[in-house]
Design an enzyme around this catalytic site. Structure first.
Site, PDB file in Angstrom:
ATOM      1  N   LYS A  92     -19.981  -7.138  14.747  1.00 25.17           N
ATOM      2  CA  LYS A  92     -19.226  -7.485  13.629  1.00 25.17           C
ATOM      3  C   LYS A  92     -17.946  -7.942  13.923  1.00 25.17           C
ATOM      4  O   LYS A  92     -17.114  -8.924  13.277  1.00 25.17           O
ATOM      5  CB  LYS A  92     -19.324  -6.400  12.719  1.00 25.17           C
ATOM      6  CG  LYS A  92     -18.611  -5.406  13.041  1.00 25.17           C
ATOM      7  CD  LYS A  92     -17.201  -5.071  12.486  1.00 25.17           C
ATOM      8  CE  LYS A  92     -16.583  -3.916  12.956  1.00 25.17           C
ATOM      9  NZ  LYS A  92     -14.999  -4.110  12.862  1.00 25.17           N
ATOM     10  N   THR A 132     -15.088  -6.460   7.389  1.00 22.85           N
ATOM     11  CA  THR A 132     -14.343  -6.893   8.558  1.00 22.85           C
ATOM     12  C   THR A 132     -14.104  -8.457   8.535  1.00 22.85           C
ATOM     13  O   THR A 132     -12.874  -9.009   8.643  1.00 22.85           O
ATOM     14  CB  THR A 132     -14.713  -6.447   9.777  1.00 22.85           C
ATOM     15  OG1 THR A 132     -15.181  -5.338   9.893  1.00 22.85           O
ATOM     16  CG2 THR A 132     -13.620  -6.621  11.134  1.00 22.85           C
TER      17      THR A 132
END
Ligand SMILES: NC(=O)C1=CN([C@@H]2O[C@H](COP(=O)(O)OP(=O)(O)OC[C@H]3O[C@@H](n4cnc5c(N)ncnc54)[C@H](O)[C@@H]3O)[C@@H](O)[C@H]2O)C=CC1
Ligand SMILES: O=C(CO)COP(=O)(O)O
Length: 319
Positions: free
Chosen positions: A184, A241
């Site tokens: 991620k 994120t």
């Protein structure tokens, strides 16, 4: 079950603050100035604006801290092996909970394998998922994944490390959980780059979705359960994120995309991890185009706009 956090950066400090609600916590950092500030003022330069409760015992004595039953290892991924090497006590039988997100460049392994290599008789676990240190430190609600292959240890860690503002979900799939946290960050750099280039939110959504597909592909290749990636450690952390200016990985990508200087002092895990993933893709013949593009952008080998154009002009395929 006594608990120590090893690593006095933003995340280790925030975890200690939250865990202090359950009882005493030892917080070890190598930086004496950080430990002195905590001891004297109950604040840390690593987590500004957050008061550190008295239940936290700060120390630079690693042997003392590592005497705890459960050790939370909260250093950057590329420093995890170095930390494990200098712990001067026997680690057999202890739960070692890696809080680092990434892939080790030297070995192309995730944190569970790094722990197993350095402490074969310890019980490796992973704490990962969507959480900014600043949020945890302020007591805001957070849900994370606790991954541990040993079912009894997983249950006791889940109970011991959950706090009123930190809700832990359990899984046995350590590899799936750690891949989510590692990849991620790379996708967040890609999304930041797209936003920095002015490509817009639709491009961001495309990168997130196709990045998620790379996460699932790699998980399947490495024997993890691709479904683990749909949970907090994968989709959850990806969503956080890739959408937040609080993310150092997103900000790094945004700076690259906008042609602005990056913050060289920040811990930006996705840069080394993109390099490791690029090497892993070559080694195993995997198709990880976004990870490869981020490696080229972050390494300065390809201009951000050229890398994005190359992603858009790949041969058309089924979804
Ligand atoms: N900051 C956040 O919001 C979150 C961070 N994480 C993960 O936690 C890990 C640590 O990140 P942060 O605490 O944010 O970084 P940070 O940059 O705030 O702190 C890193 C700390 O590690 C220490 N350190 C570095 N090398 C070391 C070594 N060899 N031995 C001992 N200590 C060493 C540094 O002195 C520093 O105190 C990363 O893998 C990150 O992805 C995970 C979730 C949230
Ligand atoms: O891991 C994190 C959020 O879950 C923190 O993100 P950054 O490391 O990009 O700041």
């Amino acid at each position: 079950m006594s608990v120590a956090v090893l690593g006095g950066g933003a995340f280790g400090t925030a975890l200690a603050v939250s865990l202090a609600q359950n009882g005493p916590v030892t917080l070890w950092a190598r930086d004496a100035a950080v430990i002195d500030e905590i001891a004297t003022h109950r604040t840390s330069p690593r987590l500004p604006g957050c008061a550190l409760p008295d239940a936290i015992t700060p120390t630079t004595d690693l042997a003392h801290a590592a005497g705890a039953d459960v050790l939370l290892l909260s250093v950057p991924m590329q420093a995890l092996a170095d930390l494990l090497e200098i712990i001067p006590v026997r680690l057999a039988g202890k739960a070692l909970v890696a809080c680092s997100k990434g892939i080790e460049l030297r070995t192309l392994c995730g944190p569970a394998a790094v722990i197993a290599r350095h402490a074969p008789d310890a019980i490796p676990a992973i704490l990962t998922g969507p959480s900014f240190a600043a949020d945890i430190g302020r007591g805001l609600p957070t849900a994370l994944t606790l991954a541990c292959a040993d079912a009894d240890t997983a249950r006791s860690l889940q109970t011991r490390l959950s706090t009123p503002n930190l809700r832990l979900y359990r899984t046995a799939d350590t590899v799936g959980a750690e891949l989510g946290g590692a990849l991620k960050n790379v996708v967040a750099i890609a999304c930041g780059t797209a936003i920095g280039l002015g490509l817009g939110d639709s491009a961001r959504a495309a990168l997130m979705t196709r990045g998620f597909s790379e996460m699932q592909r790699l998980a399947a290749h490495l024997g993890a359960d691709p479904d683990t990636l749909t949970g907090l450690s994968g989709m959850g952390d990806l969503a956080l994120t890739c959408h937040s200016e609080l993310s150092r990985n997103f900000r790094h990508g945004a700076a690259l995309g906008a042609g602005k200087p990056v913050d060289a002092r920040a811990t930006v895990e996705g840069v080394a991890t993109a390099r490791a993933l690029d090497a892993l893709a070559r080694r195993d013949g995997l198709d990880l185009p976004i990870c490869t593009a981020v490696n080229a952008i972050a390494g300065g080998d390809t201009a951000p706009e050229d890398a994005m154009r190359a992603l858009l002009t790949r041969p058309l395929k089924e979804e």
